[in-house]
Design a protein around this motif. Sequence first.
Motif, short mmCIF file in Angstrom:
data_model
loop_
_atom_site.label_atom_id
_atom_site.label_comp_id
_atom_site.label_asym_id
_atom_site.label_seq_id
_atom_site.Cartn_x
_atom_site.Cartn_y
_atom_site.Cartn_z
N UNK A 158 0.82 -1.22 0.00
CA UNK A 158 0.00 0.00 0.00
C UNK A 158 0.85 1.27 0.00
N UNK A 159 2.05 1.18 0.58
CA UNK A 159 2.89 2.38 0.62
C UNK A 159 3.80 2.48 -0.60
N UNK A 256 -1.14 -3.64 15.70
CA UNK A 256 -0.81 -3.38 14.30
C UNK A 256 -1.54 -2.12 13.86
N UNK A 257 -0.88 -1.26 13.14
CA UNK A 257 -1.62 -0.22 12.42
C UNK A 257 -1.23 -0.32 10.95
N UNK A 258 -2.15 0.02 10.09
CA UNK A 258 -1.85 -0.10 8.66
C UNK A 258 -2.96 0.54 7.85
N UNK A 259 -2.87 0.37 6.55
CA UNK A 259 -3.88 0.96 5.66
C UNK A 259 -4.12 0.04 4.48
N UNK A 260 -5.29 0.18 3.88
CA UNK A 260 -5.63 -0.58 2.68
C UNK A 260 -6.24 0.39 1.66
N UNK A 261 -5.85 0.25 0.38
CA UNK A 261 -6.53 1.08 -0.63
C UNK A 261 -7.94 0.54 -0.86
N UNK A 262 -8.93 1.43 -0.83
CA UNK A 262 -10.30 1.00 -1.16
C UNK A 262 -10.83 1.88 -2.30
#
Length: 392
Positions: A158-159, A256-262
């Motif tokens: 994602x990054x 955990x921290x994170x992100x996802x493209x939606x």
Amino acid sequence: MKGEYDVIVVGAGPGGSLAAKTAAENKLDVLLIEKRQEIGDPVRCAEGVGKLGLMEFVDPDPMWISAEVNSARIFSPDGTMIELSEKMAGNEVGYVLERKIFDRALAKMAARAGAEVQVKTQATGLIIEDGQVCGITGKQRGENFTAKAKVVVAADGVESRIGRWAGINTTLKLKDIETCAQFLMTDIDIAPTSCDFYLNSKYAPGGYVWVFPKGNREANVGMGMLASQYSGKHPIQYLKDFIEWRFPEGKILETVVGAVPVSGMLPKLSTGGLVLVGDAGHVSDPITGGGIINAMSSGRIAGDVIARCILDDDVSAKSLSSYDAEVRIELGKSLDKNYKIKEVITKVSDNTINVAAHSLKGVNFENVTVPRLVKEIVTRNPTLLKELVGLI
Ligand code: FAD
């Protein structure tokens, strides 16, 4: 490490490993690099996958499955529960993986197919000649290196920065980023064969809370919210509030921290000498944020298309654009459809979710599509038509 390969894959997540494995199976000379020192660790994932989706790519190994689930339970803000069978919620439930083992197993498959694997090795830039990507610059244990390749695969998650380095616009709007926080929790009362989803703006504005079982009184408990709904309260704090309400006695083993493209997939997934797979190409599901299977799918397509292009001695932007076309055929329709649904459901109020959940009690969900489900809700609650019309 050599100075030249057919293919360099950056990132040993599910997308990168599948791309490397497939390219190596096509007899290409492949390098797979991973910046972390251990593939799969730390885990930034709730680890849920559908059985059929997974089996399309690998034979499930009990070693990397921490729980088998056969239903999904959705809780509305007032606690009304709707239970979906595995058949209905098949894309989201089936297995809860142990990604530390799973990701490593996929990289091992790539290695056994012939790919060279290098960990603690980070791509820091692209080599671009005459507008065509033809290698990477990188760092391995503090040492700079360059390596040439006919094609570079950006599977850097994602990054991802690689697409941008090559001039592809990978910017995500805030409303298209799901920011997440997750705890691996133990000593909690859970349904061991169900993946649970809580829809409630108090705990996950514009998103949901998940509880994915991992065996004996253990689960991934996490929340995702749209970055556009951030108002100063950190996702971790939302999650702590949920835990205090639902699992006050539980113990946290990992954070955990994170992100996802939606956002749905990028309009452009390739250029001369470069393709983007998995989260780097934004192919994760816009509704759920699930991206493991789609990353594997795009990775496999990348490996096959690259092999054909190299055989034809043509890795130009035009030639590699057949990768975009194939990914679009495989995933485009469902990503487009789910993006439209996401745009509607993330704006639906808690009250509407409650009303909808009440009216769905007793409905047989086998073989019910989303539009039919919405028609059922609207028929029973005509006042909701305006809010839900985009889903029909
Ligand atoms: P990743 O798995 O992100 O792999 C990218 C790899 O590239 C990483 O290992 C990274 O270290 C490496 N890398 C990055 N930059 C470089 C560089 N410059 N050089 C070398 N290596 C580099 N999906 C599901 O299907 N089910 C779920 O339950 C689920 N839950 C989730 C929960 C959370 C909290 C989050 C954040 C995501 C979740 N997802 C889930 C999404 C899923 O994790 C991703 O879609 C999936 O991992 C994408 O795979 P990938 O191979 O594209 O990228």
